[in-house]
Design a protein around this motif. Structure first.
Motif, mmCIF file in Angstrom:
data_model
loop_
_atom_site.group_PDB
_atom_site.id
_atom_site.type_symbol
_atom_site.label_atom_id
_atom_site.label_comp_id
_atom_site.label_asym_id
_atom_site.label_seq_id
_atom_site.Cartn_x
_atom_site.Cartn_y
_atom_site.Cartn_z
ATOM 1 N N ASN A 196 0.746 -1.299 0.029
ATOM 2 C CA ASN A 196 -0.140 -0.056 0.114
ATOM 3 C C ASN A 196 0.690 1.143 0.119
ATOM 4 O O ASN A 196 0.270 2.366 -0.173
ATOM 5 N N TYR A 229 -0.742 -7.322 -9.002
ATOM 6 C CA TYR A 229 -2.065 -7.572 -9.166
ATOM 7 C C TYR A 229 -2.795 -6.564 -8.453
ATOM 8 O O TYR A 229 -2.510 -6.078 -7.326
ATOM 9 N N ASP A 230 -4.259 -5.838 -8.494
ATOM 10 C CA ASP A 230 -5.164 -5.228 -7.787
ATOM 11 C C ASP A 230 -5.529 -5.914 -6.644
ATOM 12 O O ASP A 230 -6.251 -6.937 -6.706
ATOM 13 N N HIS A 232 -7.471 -5.160 -4.518
ATOM 14 C CA HIS A 232 -8.677 -4.884 -4.140
ATOM 15 C C HIS A 232 -9.773 -5.297 -4.828
ATOM 16 O O HIS A 232 -11.036 -4.959 -4.948
ATOM 17 N N ASP A 233 -9.147 -6.207 -5.811
ATOM 18 C CA ASP A 233 -10.221 -6.797 -7.027
ATOM 19 C C ASP A 233 -10.145 -8.245 -6.674
ATOM 20 O O ASP A 233 -8.877 -8.903 -7.134
ATOM 21 N N ALA A 236 -8.982 -10.439 -9.730
ATOM 22 C CA ALA A 236 -7.608 -10.181 -9.939
ATOM 23 C C ALA A 236 -6.717 -11.107 -8.642
ATOM 24 O O ALA A 236 -5.554 -11.699 -9.224
ATOM 25 N N TYR A 256 0.820 -7.224 -4.431
ATOM 26 C CA TYR A 256 -0.531 -6.504 -4.727
ATOM 27 C C TYR A 256 -0.515 -5.226 -4.358
ATOM 28 O O TYR A 256 -0.189 -4.680 -3.486
ATOM 29 N N ARG A 257 -0.841 -4.265 -5.529
ATOM 30 C CA ARG A 257 -0.920 -2.942 -5.319
ATOM 31 C C ARG A 257 -2.303 -2.643 -4.490
ATOM 32 O O ARG A 257 -3.439 -2.933 -4.856
ATOM 33 N N THR A 258 -2.181 -2.214 -3.232
ATOM 34 C CA THR A 258 -3.410 -1.859 -2.283
ATOM 35 C C THR A 258 -3.326 -0.444 -1.929
ATOM 36 O O THR A 258 -2.313 0.294 -2.261
ATOM 37 N N HIS A 259 -4.366 0.037 -1.181
ATOM 38 C CA HIS A 259 -4.127 1.279 -0.421
ATOM 39 C C HIS A 259 -4.786 1.469 1.085
ATOM 40 O O HIS A 259 -5.715 0.762 1.224
ATOM 41 N N HIS A 262 -8.363 2.041 2.224
ATOM 42 C CA HIS A 262 -9.060 1.788 1.080
ATOM 43 C C HIS A 262 -10.649 1.723 1.502
ATOM 44 O O HIS A 262 -11.041 1.192 2.507
#
Length: 301
Positions: A196, A229-230, A232-233, A236, A256-259, A262
């Motif tokens: 994140n 990968y996303d 939050h999906d 994915a 995983y690209r996260t925030h 979120h």
């Protein structure tokens, strides 16, 4: 506070259609965000940011990715998950409760209370489903490596997963474990990176930059997924596990690209919400946003 019309978690386990099952897991993750926000506001303590960034990954693991028996938490052939970023405990407990390890009422109602099984950071000696006491960042991968090596010695085929965040990857012990894992190459050891890019004190790029992260891991002789990968999906995440199941070279890593934070506009990617209390004003602004997204998820199922 409006009550949730809850998804029956057992319906996910019974669902035969793969696409619908992933949609149900997506809804469960969002519903769990609402639960965690409710808990942190009620208790006046806890970590929202890192809990929220891991919601979909944790939901997918426990409802699709891992083989576990909640009614037999110490089953020898269960898959193992070490959540190195133990400050995500509120989300861990919420997902474990929905998977059947204990009640949601216990997970939410006794969070961070003295003598509770739901401590601020997970305790393997108290909480069913928790494989390792974590929270002091950096030792999770070392533990998961030991689990994977134990599987080899015992002739078992369980998977050993570890979720790490940016802070874990700032720790020297993590990189020692990365080197050791590359040396011993234990089968079915998987590093899952909740990337994140925000920490307690600010953006990771300012504190201790990690990029180019995939190239660094490959330089340490890890088998790294070909894309980020996303996180939050859920579809994915499922695709990342399709890649994983086809692998023969170990250890493996998926980024995983996260925030952080979120799901709430003013909390997303904001280091303040690593561990700031969710006061009445923040709660009143945040919960409607989470509920609006939840309704969209429900409509898409």
């Amino acid at each position: 506070m409006s009550a949730l019309a809850r998804l029956d978690p057992s319906s996910i386990l019974r669902e035969p259609a793969a696409v619908r099952k992933l949609a149900l897991i997506q809804s469960l993750a969002q519903e769990s965000r609402v639960d965690v926000l409710d808990t942190l506001h009620a208790k006046g303590t806890g970590h929202w940011g890192g809990a929220s960034s891991a919601a979909e990954l944790l939901a997918y693991l426990y409802f699709e990715g891992m083989t576990v028996r909640p009614d037999e938490p110490k089953w020898p052939d269960r898959d193992r998950l070490v959540v190195s970023k133990g400050h995500a405990s509120a989300m861990i407990y919420t997902i474990l409760a929905k998977r059947g390890y204990f009640s949601l009422e216990e997970a939410m109602g006794t969070f961070r209370q003295l003598d509770s099984r739901m401590q601020g950071h997970p305790c393997m000696n108290k909480t069913p489903g928790v494989e390792m006491s974590t929270g002091a960042l950096g030792h999770g991968l070392s533990v998961a490596l030991g689990m994977a090596l134990a599987a080899r010695v015992q002739g078992r085929r369980f998977w050993s997963y570890v979720i790490v965040g940016d802070g874990c990857l700032n720790e020297g012990q993590t990189w020692e474990a990365i080197m050791a894992a590359a040396k011993f190459q234990p089968e079915r050891l998987v590093l899952l990176i909740d990337y994140n890019r925000v920490q307690l004190d600010g953006p990771s790029a300012e504190i201790m930059p990690l990029d180019p992260l995939p190239e660094k891991l490959r330089a340490f002789n890890w088998n790294v997924a070909p894309e980020i990968y996303d996180g939050h999906d859920v579809p994915a995440i499922a695709a990342s596990f399709d890649w994983l199941r086809a692998q023969q070279r170990w250890p493996a890593a998926i980024i995983y690209r996260t925030h952080k934070g979120h799901g709430v506009s003013f909390m997303t990617d904001n280091s303040k919400w690593h561990g700031a209390p969710v006061d009445a004003d923040a709660y009143a602004r945040a919960r409607p946003e989470l509920l609006a997204t939840l309704r969209k998820r429900e409509a898409a199922r």
